[in-house]
Scaffold this motif. Sequence first.
Motif, PDB file in Angstrom:
ATOM      1  N   SER B 134       0.852  -1.187   0.000  1.00 17.32           N
ATOM      2  CA  SER B 134       0.000   0.000   0.000  1.00 17.32           C
ATOM      3  C   SER B 134       0.890   1.239   0.000  1.00 17.32           C
ATOM      4  CB  SER B 134      -0.896   0.003   1.237  1.00 17.32           C
ATOM      5  OG  SER B 134      -0.100   0.232   2.387  1.00 17.32           O
ATOM      6  N   LEU B 135       0.278   2.393  -0.259  1.00 23.05           N
ATOM      7  CA  LEU B 135       1.060   3.625  -0.258  1.00 23.05           C
ATOM      8  C   LEU B 135       1.736   3.845   1.091  1.00 23.05           C
ATOM      9  CD1 LEU B 135      -0.773   6.351  -2.305  1.00 23.05           C
ATOM     10  CD2 LEU B 135       0.276   4.229  -3.017  1.00 23.05           C
ATOM     11  N   LEU B 136       1.019   3.463   2.164  1.00 15.09           N
ATOM     12  CA  LEU B 136       1.604   3.600   3.496  1.00 15.09           C
ATOM     13  C   LEU B 136       2.890   2.783   3.602  1.00 15.09           C
ATOM     14  CD1 LEU B 136       1.555   4.460   6.490  1.00 15.09           C
ATOM     15  CD2 LEU B 136       0.017   2.540   6.935  1.00 15.09           C
ATOM     16  N   ASP B 137       2.861   1.551   3.098  1.00 10.33           N
ATOM     17  CA  ASP B 137       4.043   0.696   3.145  1.00 10.33           C
ATOM     18  C   ASP B 137       5.159   1.234   2.256  1.00 10.33           C
ATOM     19  OD1 ASP B 137       2.646  -1.016   4.770  1.00 10.33           O
ATOM     20  OD2 ASP B 137       1.935  -2.261   3.105  1.00 10.33           O
ATOM     21  N   ILE B 138       4.765   1.654   1.057  1.00 11.21           N
ATOM     22  CA  ILE B 138       5.769   2.122   0.093  1.00 11.21           C
ATOM     23  C   ILE B 138       6.483   3.366   0.598  1.00 11.21           C
ATOM     24  CG2 ILE B 138       6.078   3.166  -2.197  1.00 11.21           C
ATOM     25  CD1 ILE B 138       3.797   1.302  -3.170  1.00 11.21           C
ATOM     26  N   VAL B 139       5.699   4.359   0.958  1.00  9.72           N
ATOM     27  CA  VAL B 139       6.284   5.631   1.388  1.00  9.72           C
ATOM     28  C   VAL B 139       6.919   5.496   2.771  1.00  9.72           C
ATOM     29  CG1 VAL B 139       5.804   8.079   1.850  1.00  9.72           C
ATOM     30  CG2 VAL B 139       4.647   6.906  -0.043  1.00  9.72           C
ATOM     31  N   GLY B 140       6.320   4.635   3.603  1.00  4.33           N
ATOM     32  CA  GLY B 140       6.825   4.471   4.964  1.00  4.33           C
ATOM     33  C   GLY B 140       8.063   3.599   5.065  1.00  4.33           C
ATOM     34  N   ALA B 141       8.291   2.746   4.032  1.00  6.29           N
ATOM     35  CA  ALA B 141       9.383   1.767   4.120  1.00  6.29           C
ATOM     36  C   ALA B 141      10.741   2.369   4.487  1.00  6.29           C
ATOM     37  CB  ALA B 141       9.473   0.962   2.828  1.00  6.29           C
ATOM     38  N   PRO B 142      11.195   3.419   3.772  1.00 10.42           N
ATOM     39  CA  PRO B 142      12.518   3.949   4.140  1.00 10.42           C
ATOM     40  C   PRO B 142      12.540   4.520   5.562  1.00 10.42           C
ATOM     41  CG  PRO B 142      11.478   5.317   2.429  1.00 10.42           C
ATOM     42  CD  PRO B 142      10.662   4.079   2.563  1.00 10.42           C
ATOM     43  N   LEU B 143      11.423   5.092   6.015  1.00 13.73           N
ATOM     44  CA  LEU B 143      11.382   5.659   7.372  1.00 13.73           C
ATOM     45  C   LEU B 143      11.513   4.557   8.415  1.00 13.73           C
ATOM     46  CD1 LEU B 143       8.481   8.233   6.883  1.00 13.73           C
ATOM     47  CD2 LEU B 143      10.934   8.688   7.025  1.00 13.73           C
ATOM     48  N   ARG B 150       7.780   5.100  13.334  1.00 15.34           N
ATOM     49  CA  ARG B 150       6.903   3.940  13.217  1.00 15.34           C
ATOM     50  C   ARG B 150       5.563   4.237  13.880  1.00 15.34           C
ATOM     51  NH1 ARG B 150       9.302  -0.164  17.713  1.00 15.34           N
ATOM     52  NH2 ARG B 150       9.621   1.452  19.231  1.00 15.34           N
ATOM     53  N   GLY B 151       4.650   3.293  13.698  1.00 16.93           N
ATOM     54  CA  GLY B 151       3.332   3.428  14.319  1.00 16.93           C
ATOM     55  C   GLY B 151       2.594   4.665  13.845  1.00 16.93           C
ATOM     56  N   LYS B 152       1.972   5.339  14.754  1.00 15.89           N
ATOM     57  CA  LYS B 152       1.144   6.507  14.452  1.00 15.89           C
ATOM     58  C   LYS B 152       1.983   7.620  13.815  1.00 15.89           C
ATOM     59  CE  LYS B 152      -3.043   7.774  14.667  1.00 15.89           C
ATOM     60  NZ  LYS B 152      -3.375   7.097  13.423  1.00 15.89           N
ATOM     61  N   ASP B 153       3.179   7.779  14.347  1.00 14.32           N
ATOM     62  CA  ASP B 153       4.089   8.806  13.851  1.00 14.32           C
ATOM     63  C   ASP B 153       4.397   8.570  12.369  1.00 14.32           C
ATOM     64  OD1 ASP B 153       5.889  10.903  13.805  1.00 14.32           O
ATOM     65  OD2 ASP B 153       7.574   9.628  14.434  1.00 14.32           O
ATOM     66  N   LEU B 154       4.607   7.300  12.046  1.00 15.46           N
ATOM     67  CA  LEU B 154       4.892   6.929  10.664  1.00 15.46           C
ATOM     68  C   LEU B 154       3.725   7.320   9.764  1.00 15.46           C
ATOM     69  CD1 LEU B 154       7.007   5.157   8.907  1.00 15.46           C
ATOM     70  CD2 LEU B 154       5.261   3.409   9.070  1.00 15.46           C
ATOM     71  N   GLU B 155       2.526   6.966  10.196  1.00 19.36           N
ATOM     72  CA  GLU B 155       1.337   7.295   9.413  1.00 19.36           C
ATOM     73  C   GLU B 155       1.203   8.792   9.189  1.00 19.36           C
ATOM     74  OE1 GLU B 155      -2.531   5.684  10.283  1.00 19.36           O
ATOM     75  OE2 GLU B 155      -1.638   3.712  10.632  1.00 19.36           O
ATOM     76  N   GLU B 156       1.471   9.546  10.229  1.00 16.10           N
ATOM     77  CA  GLU B 156       1.368  11.001  10.104  1.00 16.10           C
ATOM     78  C   GLU B 156       2.379  11.545   9.099  1.00 16.10           C
ATOM     79  OE1 GLU B 156       1.491  12.833  14.000  1.00 16.10           O
ATOM     80  OE2 GLU B 156      -0.384  11.759  14.506  1.00 16.10           O
ATOM     81  N   ARG B 157       3.585  10.995   9.190  1.00 19.68           N
ATOM     82  CA  ARG B 157       4.620  11.441   8.252  1.00 19.68           C
ATOM     83  C   ARG B 157       4.259  11.077   6.808  1.00 19.68           C
ATOM     84  NH1 ARG B 157      10.279  12.260   9.291  1.00 19.68           N
ATOM     85  NH2 ARG B 157      10.686  12.726  11.449  1.00 19.68           N
TER      86      ARG B 157
END
Lengths: 358, 356
Positions: B134-143, B150-157
Motif C-alpha cells: 500500500s502507499l503507506l508501506d511504500i512511502v513508509g518503508a525507508p522511514l 513507526r506506528g502513528k508517527d509513521l502514518e502522520e509522516r
Amino acid sequence: MSENVLAEIKNLRTYFHLAEGVVRAVDGVDLVIKSGRTLGVVGESGCGKSITALSLMQLVPPPGRIEEGEITYYRNVRATPSSNVADAINISKLKPNSRQMRSIRGNQISMVFQEPMAAMLPVRTVGSQIIEAITLHQNVSQEEARTRAIDMLARVRLPNPDRIIDNYPFQLSGGMRQRAVIAMALSCNPNLLIADEPTTALDVTTEARILDLMRDLQQEYDMAIMFITHNLGVIAEMADEVAVMYMGKVVEQTDVQSIFFDAKHPYTQALLKSIPQLDDVMSRTGERKRLQTIKGMVPDPYTVLPGCPFHPRCPEYIPDTCNRVVPEVIEVEPGHIVRCHLYASDIPVAQASEDMTL
Amino acid sequence: MTDRIDTYSETQVKTESQDQQPLLEIGSLKKWFPIQRGLLRREVGNVKAVDDVSFYVNEGETLGLVGESGCGKTTTGRCILKAIPPTSGDIWFEDPEMGRVNVTELQHQELVQVRRNMRMIFQDPYASLNPRMSLLDIVGAPLKAMGIARGKDLEERVAHMLELVGLRPEYMRRYPHAFSGGQRQRIGLARALAPHPKFLVCDEPVSALDVSVQAQILNLLQELQEEMGLTYLFVAHDMSVVAHISDRVAVMYVGKMVETAATQELFQAPRHPYTEALMSAIPRPDPTPREKRILLTGEVANPANPPTGCYFHPRCNYVKDICKHEEPVYEEITPKHYVKCHRAAELSLTGMTSLA
Ligand SMILES: Nc1ncnc2c1ncn2[C@@H]1O[C@H](COP(=O)(O)OP(=O)(O)O)[C@@H](O)[C@H]1O
Ligand SMILES: Nc1ncnc2c1ncn2[C@@H]1O[C@H](COP(=O)(O)OP(=O)(O)O)[C@@H](O)[C@H]1O
Ligand SMILES: [Mg+2]
Ligand SMILES: [Mg+2]
C-alpha cells in the motif's frame, strides 16, 4: 504536389467491448489524408491515435470492432489527376482477411510501428522478411526480389546493404532496425505510409536521421504519410496538416502553421503551453518559469462524458453548454476545423431554464 | 577561487553558491561491467559504462545529465548512491550529519545513514513500485528501515508526504495499480523525500509521461526544490526538459563526460561537436523552416569496444588526425565550462538560436 484526397475517414467509431465496460477508443473521428502530403496526428496516450490507424488498415485487435463510420480509400488517385469515384473503396466494409483488403494492406497502405521488433520476426533474417513482403504483392522472382530488397536497404541509407540483408533483426541497432522496417514498408511503393510513433523509442540524433530519411523518401515516392506522435516537436517538423485528438475525437484539424500559431481549441492551446520551450530557456533571466498545466487528468477509458469530453479540464468551460451539448464540427476558417462551443455563431443551450430564479 | 572573474554570471541562476564547497563531488568515477564468456565464465573484456567521469553539484542547484541511451547516465546515478559499487573513483558528499564523506568507502550502517540524505527516483513509475504494498508501506518503508518513525508517527509522516506531492492522504491504504502514471511518479517522489533528503538523483522521472502530466511533475519538482532546499541530479534524454529544469547541464557520450556548462551557455555556445549535433537534432515545436540540421553519421560506439583516441571521432564532422590517436583531456576552457575535445579552443560551433 497534388491536393487530391487519398483517404477519408468519416464518423469512425471503433469500440472495445470489455467486461469492465465499453472503451470508445475512436469515437466519431473525421480525417482527410491528401495524396503526397503528411497528416500529423497528435494527442496524449490513450486518445485513440493507434486504433484510428489500425482501423484504416482493418487490423483492429479483438475484441475491438469498427462500429460505425466510413473509411474511403481512393485507389488510383496518384495515377489520375482527379479522384476517380469508380475507384473509391470503402475499407470499413471490407473483411479484414478479404482478398481485396490483403491486396491493399502492406502494398498500397503500409505501416511502421514504434517498436521495430514488432514488425519483424526475430528468428528470420531481415532480408527474407523484406523479400516475402515483395513477393506477396508482386509477381517477381526470388532473385529479383532480393535485388530489390538490397536496393531498398540502400535507399534507407543502411551501410553495406548486401551484408545487412542476411542479418537477424537483433544484430542491428534500434535506429538501423527502424530503417529496415521502413525499407520493408516501402518495398511495394505504397500510396500511404502510416507511421505510428516511429521514432519515439529512438535517441534524438537517430530520430533526426529517420525523420530526414522519411521526408526524402516521401518526395522520392510521392506518398502520403499519416504520422502519429505525441511529440509536438516532431509534428512541427513533419506535418503539413495536423489533427489533434482527445478521448477518441479529433478536436481540431488544420495546417501545421495554424496549429502552432493560431490554435483554436482550448485543449490544443493548453497542450502547446505545457511543453518546455527552448526559446523560453534561452531568454530566461533569473527566476525559472513554471510550465502551464492542464488541471485534472484524462478520465479512465470507460468514461463517457456528456457534452465536450474536455469540459472538466477546460479553462474556457461554459456552464450548461459544454457539459451538456456535444460540440459540432465548426469551420472557423477555410480548412481549419474545431469542435468547440466557443466558436459557434450562437452558443447552444441545453435547455432553456424555465425557473429564472435558479 | 573567490576572486575568479565570472564572465558568464548573467547567464547563471545561482551565482552565489558557485564558490561554495559543492554538495557532491565526483572524481574519476569508473564503472566497468565484466563481460564473461563460456562455461568457466571467463572474463573477456569490460563494458566501460562509466569511464573516468568527474563533476560536481552545488547545493540547491539542478545539474542536468544528458546523452543517448546507453551512455552511462543511469549507471552514474546508481553509483552515486552506491546502489551498485563503482569500479573506482571518489564520490564526495557533504552529509549534514556525518560531514564530508566518500560514499564509495562507506559500509553498512554509514551507507544507510547517508541514504537518508541521498535518494533516487526512477523513470518507470510502474516497475519501481511494489504492487503488493500500500502507499503507506511504500512511502513508509525507508522511514521504518532507517528507524526514523513507526506506528502513528509513521502514518502522520506518510500522510504529510502524500499531501506534499499532491496526493490525498486518504489514499494511504490503496495500492499502486489504482493510480495513473503521473500519480505513481508522485508516490515515488513521496517515498524518496520521506526522510527529508538533501540530494535527489532523478533518473528520467518524466520520460514515460504525457506532456500535460510531465508539466505537472516538473513544476512539482521545482516547488519541492524551493521549499525543501533540494539539490537534483536530473537525468533525461529530452533536451528541452533538461534545459527547462537545469541550472547547469552535463553531456555524456559512451561513458565519458564530454561537456559541462551553465544551461544557457551550453545551449547557445556549445564547445563540443557532439553537443552541437545533439542541439541540432532537437525537434522543436515550431514549424518555421530552419537551417539544415547537422546529422550524425554512423552509430554510437560500443562501450565494450570503443574507438581509439576521442570516442566521438568516427562520427565527428571536425575530426583531425590527433583525434584518432589521442584521448582529449576534460578541461575547463572558460570558467565553469568544461570540454573534452582537442579542437575546443579553435572551433566555432553553432548553438541554439532563438527562433523568436
Ligand atoms: N487491445 C485493446 N483492448 C482494450 N482496449 C484497448 C486495446 N487497444 C487499445 N485500447 C484502448 O483504446 C483506447 C485508445 O488506444 P490507442 O489508440 O492505442 O491510443 P493512443 O495510440 O492514442 O495512445 C485506449 O483507452 C486504450 O486503452
Ligand atoms: N548490470 C549491467 N551489466 C552489464 N552491462 C550493463 C549493466 N548495466 C548497464 N550496462 C551497460 O552499461 C552501459 C550504460 O548503461 P546505462 O547507464 O543504463 O545508460 P543510460 O542510462 O545512459 O541509458 C550500457 O552499455 C549498458 O548496456
Ligand atoms: Mg499508440
Ligand atoms: Mg538510463
